[in-house]
Write a protein that holds these residues in place. Structure first.
Motif, PDB file in Angstrom:
ATOM      1  N   PHE A 160      24.397  25.352  48.533  1.00  0.00           N
ATOM      2  CA  PHE A 160      24.090  26.476  49.447  1.00  0.00           C
ATOM      3  C   PHE A 160      24.789  27.749  48.980  1.00  0.00           C
ATOM      4  O   PHE A 160      24.315  28.849  49.194  1.00  0.00           O
ATOM      5  N   VAL A 161      25.953  27.527  48.319  1.00  0.00           N
ATOM      6  CA  VAL A 161      26.776  28.678  47.925  1.00  0.00           C
ATOM      7  C   VAL A 161      26.168  29.408  46.722  1.00  0.00           C
ATOM      8  O   VAL A 161      26.135  30.640  46.663  1.00  0.00           O
ATOM      9  N   GLN A 162      25.637  28.588  45.809  1.00  0.00           N
ATOM     10  CA  GLN A 162      25.279  29.182  44.524  1.00  0.00           C
ATOM     11  C   GLN A 162      24.095  30.142  44.580  1.00  0.00           C
ATOM     12  O   GLN A 162      23.958  30.995  43.724  1.00  0.00           O
ATOM     13  N   LEU A 198      31.719  35.053  46.538  1.00  0.00           N
ATOM     14  CA  LEU A 198      32.971  35.121  47.302  1.00  0.00           C
ATOM     15  C   LEU A 198      32.879  36.185  48.392  1.00  0.00           C
ATOM     16  O   LEU A 198      33.234  35.952  49.560  1.00  0.00           O
ATOM     17  N   ASP A 199      32.369  37.328  47.981  1.00  0.00           N
ATOM     18  CA  ASP A 199      32.245  38.418  48.954  1.00  0.00           C
ATOM     19  C   ASP A 199      31.337  38.010  50.106  1.00  0.00           C
ATOM     20  O   ASP A 199      31.654  38.228  51.284  1.00  0.00           O
ATOM     21  N   MET A 200      30.224  37.455  49.733  1.00  0.00           N
ATOM     22  CA  MET A 200      29.252  37.065  50.766  1.00  0.00           C
ATOM     23  C   MET A 200      29.859  36.050  51.727  1.00  0.00           C
ATOM     24  O   MET A 200      29.709  36.158  52.946  1.00  0.00           O
ATOM     25  N   GLU A 238      32.625  25.590  48.982  1.00  0.00           N
ATOM     26  CA  GLU A 238      33.021  25.105  47.651  1.00  0.00           C
ATOM     27  C   GLU A 238      31.989  25.490  46.600  1.00  0.00           C
ATOM     28  O   GLU A 238      30.854  25.845  46.929  1.00  0.00           O
ATOM     29  N   GLY A 239      32.467  25.495  45.351  1.00  0.00           N
ATOM     30  CA  GLY A 239      31.573  25.804  44.236  1.00  0.00           C
ATOM     31  C   GLY A 239      31.347  27.295  44.053  1.00  0.00           C
ATOM     32  O   GLY A 239      30.278  27.706  43.571  1.00  0.00           O
ATOM     33  N   ILE A 240      32.341  28.091  44.448  1.00  0.00           N
ATOM     34  CA  ILE A 240      32.181  29.549  44.294  1.00  0.00           C
ATOM     35  C   ILE A 240      32.429  29.910  42.836  1.00  0.00           C
ATOM     36  O   ILE A 240      33.513  29.642  42.291  1.00  0.00           O
ATOM     37  N   GLU A 241      31.424  30.529  42.240  1.00  0.00           N
ATOM     38  CA  GLU A 241      31.534  30.835  40.817  1.00  0.00           C
ATOM     39  C   GLU A 241      31.534  32.340  40.546  1.00  0.00           C
ATOM     40  O   GLU A 241      31.902  32.780  39.455  1.00  0.00           O
ATOM     41  N   THR A 242      31.081  33.124  41.524  1.00  0.00           N
ATOM     42  CA  THR A 242      30.979  34.570  41.269  1.00  0.00           C
ATOM     43  C   THR A 242      31.657  35.354  42.393  1.00  0.00           C
ATOM     44  O   THR A 242      31.810  34.870  43.517  1.00  0.00           O
ATOM     45  N   GLN A 243      31.999  36.570  41.999  1.00  0.00           N
ATOM     46  CA  GLN A 243      32.630  37.467  42.974  1.00  0.00           C
ATOM     47  C   GLN A 243      31.667  37.730  44.126  1.00  0.00           C
ATOM     48  O   GLN A 243      32.062  37.800  45.292  1.00  0.00           O
ATOM     49  N   ALA A 244      30.396  37.867  43.763  1.00  0.00           N
ATOM     50  CA  ALA A 244      29.383  38.151  44.787  1.00  0.00           C
ATOM     51  C   ALA A 244      29.338  37.030  45.828  1.00  0.00           C
ATOM     52  O   ALA A 244      29.246  37.280  47.034  1.00  0.00           O
ATOM     53  N   TRP A 284      50.466  28.090  42.408  1.00  0.00           N
ATOM     54  CA  TRP A 284      50.953  28.346  43.770  1.00  0.00           C
ATOM     55  C   TRP A 284      52.106  29.358  43.723  1.00  0.00           C
ATOM     56  O   TRP A 284      52.186  30.280  44.535  1.00  0.00           O
ATOM     57  N   ALA A 285      52.921  29.154  42.718  1.00  0.00           N
ATOM     58  CA  ALA A 285      54.113  30.002  42.621  1.00  0.00           C
ATOM     59  C   ALA A 285      53.735  31.477  42.463  1.00  0.00           C
ATOM     60  O   ALA A 285      54.506  32.391  42.789  1.00  0.00           O
ATOM     61  N   GLN A 286      52.556  31.747  41.961  1.00  0.00           N
ATOM     62  CA  GLN A 286      52.128  33.139  41.743  1.00  0.00           C
ATOM     63  C   GLN A 286      51.733  33.850  43.043  1.00  0.00           C
ATOM     64  O   GLN A 286      51.350  35.018  43.048  1.00  0.00           O
ATOM     65  N   GLY A 287      51.735  33.099  44.111  1.00  0.00           N
ATOM     66  CA  GLY A 287      51.450  33.729  45.404  1.00  0.00           C
ATOM     67  C   GLY A 287      49.964  33.889  45.644  1.00  0.00           C
ATOM     68  O   GLY A 287      49.155  33.175  45.039  1.00  0.00           O
ATOM     69  N   PRO A 288      49.549  34.833  46.529  1.00  0.00           N
ATOM     70  CA  PRO A 288      48.139  34.973  46.862  1.00  0.00           C
ATOM     71  C   PRO A 288      47.280  35.168  45.610  1.00  0.00           C
ATOM     72  O   PRO A 288      47.717  35.753  44.624  1.00  0.00           O
ATOM     73  N   HIS A 289      46.073  34.677  45.677  1.00  0.00           N
ATOM     74  CA  HIS A 289      45.165  34.766  44.530  1.00  0.00           C
ATOM     75  C   HIS A 289      44.817  36.231  44.273  1.00  0.00           C
ATOM     76  O   HIS A 289      44.544  36.980  45.223  1.00  0.00           O
ATOM     77  N   PRO A 290      44.833  36.657  42.997  1.00  0.00           N
ATOM     78  CA  PRO A 290      44.550  38.073  42.697  1.00  0.00           C
ATOM     79  C   PRO A 290      43.235  38.560  43.306  1.00  0.00           C
ATOM     80  O   PRO A 290      43.142  39.696  43.772  1.00  0.00           O
ATOM     81  N   LEU A 291      42.241  37.694  43.302  1.00  0.00           N
ATOM     82  CA  LEU A 291      40.929  38.129  43.820  1.00  0.00           C
ATOM     83  C   LEU A 291      40.923  38.230  45.347  1.00  0.00           C
ATOM     84  O   LEU A 291      39.976  38.738  45.940  1.00  0.00           O
ATOM     85  N   LEU A 292      41.969  37.703  45.934  1.00  0.00           N
ATOM     86  CA  LEU A 292      41.971  37.692  47.402  1.00  0.00           C
ATOM     87  C   LEU A 292      43.080  38.577  47.993  1.00  0.00           C
ATOM     88  O   LEU A 292      43.217  38.659  49.211  1.00  0.00           O
ATOM     89  N   ARG A 293      43.863  39.200  47.073  1.00  0.00           N
ATOM     90  CA  ARG A 293      44.987  39.978  47.570  1.00  0.00           C
ATOM     91  C   ARG A 293      44.508  41.201  48.341  1.00  0.00           C
ATOM     92  O   ARG A 293      43.589  41.896  47.896  1.00  0.00           O
ATOM     93  N   GLY A 294      45.143  41.461  49.453  1.00  0.00           N
ATOM     94  CA  GLY A 294      44.890  42.680  50.217  1.00  0.00           C
ATOM     95  C   GLY A 294      43.505  42.795  50.769  1.00  0.00           C
ATOM     96  O   GLY A 294      43.021  43.876  51.085  1.00  0.00           O
ATOM     97  N   VAL A 295      42.803  41.687  50.856  1.00  0.00           N
ATOM     98  CA  VAL A 295      41.433  41.750  51.388  1.00  0.00           C
ATOM     99  C   VAL A 295      41.422  41.020  52.731  1.00  0.00           C
ATOM    100  O   VAL A 295      41.980  39.941  52.865  1.00  0.00           O
TER     101      VAL A 295
END
Ligand SMILES: Nc1nc2c(ncn2[C@@H]2O[C@H](COP(=O)(O)O[C@H]3[C@@H](O)[C@H](n4cnc5c(=O)[nH]c(N)nc54)O[C@@H]3COP(=O)(O)O)[C@@H](O)[C@H]2O)c(=O)[nH]1
Length: 772
Positions: free
Chosen positions: A684-686, A723-725, A715-721, A752-763
């Motif tokens: 459904f995601v793809q 993710l956004d959706m 699950e199975g998120i492969e693109t930024q689009a 995990w040690a790197q903290g929030p995921h870069p693609l998800l930071r501040g969003v």
């Protein structure tokens, strides 16, 4: 019969000692004489020696004695009583006297008549000569008193030597003859008695026999029944009166053409024994299977004067044998032919196809998910389903086709006379269609879809084993193709089957050699951008082939049941790893670990105990363990699955539905089962952007989950689009290659040690978009 040994024992009873002397000289002349003298004696010498010049002897000498060929054995008694004792003693010693000379007057004792009467009472065989000069009675009276004149001679004094000797010779011989005649008579009497008894025994045996016995006359007299024993009446219902004088053939009624009768006829004509199994009829008209044994009774010329027929009612034994034979060739549950009979029929069908230059098809059917039904609804329902299926299959094919059950949920159809491959496909489709309507099994309407493999003769095999094997292989392909379909066998499938077999072997070894490892795919919270947990994904580090994906071996592991021990290992390893992270990172690292649990693990294993054990051994708090189950598991018996899930949930374990939206289960399970998360399937995601329906579904799932306080993971998120959706659609958490691929355990800790995921930071998650 030979004459008994000559008895020359003579008893002389006379009160005058001189008479004894005279008789001794006359009848035992050599007794007490030297042998040489005896041998040399002449008639004159004998006479002189015998009679000398005594007064009685003078008279006796007028008739000189004849030399004896052998002496008599002369015993003496001087009174009747003494004589009787001698006779008793002789009898007791089994040396009876042959004869006795008895004086008529022996005062003061018994007279001759009394003595003889007493002697005969003791020994009736004794021959007697009365010796007398005169008698007090007339001879007629004497004879009348003794009443046995055939054993009695009278010799009057003075004795004539010849007369005495002749009397002795004659009566001794007569005694022997009488004795021999007696022995013969007694022998005959005994033989007759024994024979009579033997006949009585035989007669009793025939009368008491449980099997009917008939005795007929000879062929010349029409083979008519002369005798029928009581068992004949008992078994056939006919009384002897009703059968005597009839030919035994009447028992077979109109069925006189039976092969067995011809065989018996031949045996009778040759006067030999014969045996046959005949269909016979009782008096009430009921059939019984009659095992007849016929034996002629020959006379001294070998001519059969009678025939003895022994009948054996084998109706019951035959029915039992047939039942056993049926049992050996049929499946007890469905009554269908079993593997034994199928192979037999297949052999015949192949032979016929060869003769007629035609083809045949073998269809191997395996029910889809039968074990789920069996385990979830119980064996009684499973059995009823198999019975219903058997009927369905039988009505879907021709009567000339064979529907067999090989055991479990495996059925085989044998279709003779198939000319084209397409014809087999037509039947396969017909079978699939026949099964599309639910089968009612103990109140459950069950849809029994099946996977069908097709092998054809002659192209796919020349013998039953090959055809069955190839149909089986094709069935596996049909299963792999998504079930509820059919597949023709093709050469490459054999290779696949071999590979599958090899893979199974290797999987066993992999478990023993600990070649499995887990990778962890992180899951992220879309709101915070932080990692919330990881899904444990199994990998097989093959010594030669490198890392193998579970997509390759999990299906085989499920098929073979190996998924149970493998699953146990996964659970242990995942809990141990999560516990380790917790120890390393402290309460700041509250990562939950998600473990995939297959339906088979639910079925074959006490999952609760395995989970409990894993938690206990690793010390992982239950709320940090998530179990991912599929919708198909929900199809199984509600109460069993629900009980297990409830127990796990009560223990604190979190439960997620994996691949949500791809199964066929009704949404009611969302209400019935204690769930925590829904994982939206990647299908459904793809295509979220391309397909509005997928967006609608995701949105609907999201609303549903929110209403039921469930967390939604995409699950199975492969693109930024994508993710956004998904963020727009309001998903709670995300997982996919875009964010992170499955990682080895140490890499995940680094991540995990790197903290929030870069693609998800501040969003922050956007409100869901309006309908499109
Ligand atoms: N019963 C068990 N099943 C297990 C176990 N470990 C794995 N599996 C199942 O095997 C199937 C294949 O798994 P895998 O190759 O590990 O694939 C997983 C992910 O790698 C893959 N994935 C994740 N993100 C993406 C993506 O963005 N794109 C993409 N193409 N694939 C992605 O998805 C698989 C995880 O799927 P799911 O479990 O449905 O969440 C798979 O069915 C596993 O379930 C085990 O221990 N036991």
């Amino acid at each position: 019969m030979p004459l008994p040994t000559a008895n020359r024992r003579i008893l002389l009873i006379d009160d005058m000692p001189s008479i004894h002397e005279d008789f001794r000289k006359l009848l035992a002349p050599h007794a007490g004489r030297p042998a040489a003298t005896a041998a040399a004696s002449t008639l004159d010498d004998d006479e002189a020696w015998l009679f000398g010049d005594a007064p009685t002897r003078a008279a006796a000498s007028t008739a000189p004695a004849v030399p004896l060929d052998a002496d008599f054995e002369l015993h003496s008694a001087h009174q009747g009583q003494e004589g009787l004792r001698c006779v008793h003693d002789a009898l007791a010693a089994d040396q009876p006297f042959a004869m006795a000379f008895v004086d008529m007057r022996m005062p003061p004792g018994w007279d001759g008549v009394q003595t003889i009467q007493a002697l005969w009472q003791a020994d009736p065989q004794l021959q007697v000569v009365i010796c007398t000069a005169y008698t007090d009675h007339s001879w007629a009276q004497v004879m009348q008193q003794l009443q046995a004149n055939d054993r009695l001679l009278v010799v009057k004094k003075p004795f004539d030597a010849i007369e005495v000797q002749q009397a002795a010779r004659a009566l001794v011989h007569k005694w022997s003859l009488a004795r021999a005649a007696n022995a013969t008579r007694e022998g005959l009497e005994q033989a007759v008695a024994e024979r009579t008894q033997a006949l009585r025994v035989h007669e009793r045996a025939v009368e008491a026999a449980l099997d009917p016995i008939l005795i007929t006359g000879p062929v010349e007299e029409g083979l008519t029944i002369r005798y029928a024993n009581p068992a004949f009446h008992k078994v056939t219902g006919y009384t002897p009166d009703e059968v005597l004088g009839r030919h035994p053939r009447f028992l077979v009624g109109q069925e006189t053409g039976q092969a067995g009768l011809h065989g018996l006829g031949r045996a009778i004509a040759r006067g030999r024994e014969g045996e046959a199994l005949l269909r016979s009829y009782r008096r009430d008209g009921s059939l019984f299977w009659n095992q007849v044994r016929l034996a002629p009774v020959p006379d001294e010329h070998g001519q059969a004067t009678h025939f003895v027929g022994i009948l054996h009612d084998v109706t019951e034994a035959r029915a039992q044998a047939q039942a056993l034979a049926h049992q050996a060739q049929h499946d007890a549950l469905t009554g269908l032919p079993n593997r034994v009979l199928l192979q037999d029929r297949l052999r015949h069908a192949i032979a016929q196809a060869r003769r007629e230059q035609t083809g045949l098809a073998v269809l191997w059917l395996d029910l889809d998910h039968f074990k789920d039904i069996n385990d979830s609804l119980g064996h009684a329902v499973g059995d009823a389903l198999l019975q219903g299926l058997a009927q369905r299959l039988q009505s879907a094919v021709r009567a000339s086709d064979t529907v067999a059950r090989l055991g479990g949920d495996e059925f085989v159809l044998l279709l003779p006379g198939i000319h084209r491959q397409g014809d087999a496909g037509t039947v396969a489709r017909k079978v699939l269609a026949a099964l599309s309507t639910p089968i009612l099994a103990q109140g459950h309407a069950l849809r029994a879809s099946t996977s069908v493999g097709v092998a054809l003769f002659p192209q796919d095999g020349h013998d039953p084993e090959q055809l069955l094997m190839h149909a089986d292989i094709a069935m596996y392909r049909a299963k792999a193709e998504g079930r509820n379909t059919f597949q023709y066998f093709c050469g490459e499938m054999s290779q696949e089957a071999r590979e599958r077999e090899a893979l199974t072997q290797e999987l066993h070894q992999a478990l023993e050699r600990q070649e499995f490892e887990l990778h962890y795919q992180p899951r992220w919270c879309l709101a915070s951008g932080r990692m919330t947990g990881a899904e444990a994904l199994l990998r097989w580090r093959h010594p030669h082939k490198g890392l193998i994906s579970p997509a390759v071996f999990i299906p085989v592991a499920e098929e073979t049941g190996l998924i149970v021990p493998i699953g146990q290992w996964v659970l242990q390893a995942a809990c141990r790893q999560a516990s380790l992270w917790r120890t390393q990172g402290g309460p700041d690292l509250p990562l939950s670990v998600a473990v995939n649990v297959s339906a088979r693990q639910f079925r074959q294993h006490d999952l609760r105990r395995t989970v409990e054990q894993a938690l206990a051994e690793t010390g992982l708090p239950a709320h940090q363990l998530e179990l991912e189950i599929t919708e198909s598991l929900m199809m199984q018996r509600h109460e069993v699955v629900a009980d297990t899930l409830q127990a796990l949930r009560a223990r604190g374990v979190r439960l997620a539905i994996d691949d949500f939206g791809t199964g066929y289960a009704s949404l009611s399970y969302l209400r019935d089962f204690p769930l925590d998360l829904l994982k939206i399937d990647r299908s459904f995601v793809q295509q979220l952007h391309e397909r509005a329906t997928d967006r609608a579904i995701v949105q609907a799932v999201q609303s549903l989950a929110r209403a039921m306080a469930l967390t939604v993971v995409a699950e199975g998120i492969e693109t930024q689009a994508q993710l956004d959706m998904l963020r727009h659609l309001g998903c709670d958490q995300a997982q996919g290659f875009l964010l992170a691929r499955p990682l080895p355990a140490p890499a995940l800790a680094d991540c995990w040690a790197q903290g929030p995921h870069p693609l998800l930071r501040g969003v922050t998650a956007a409100p869901p978009p309006g309908p499109t």
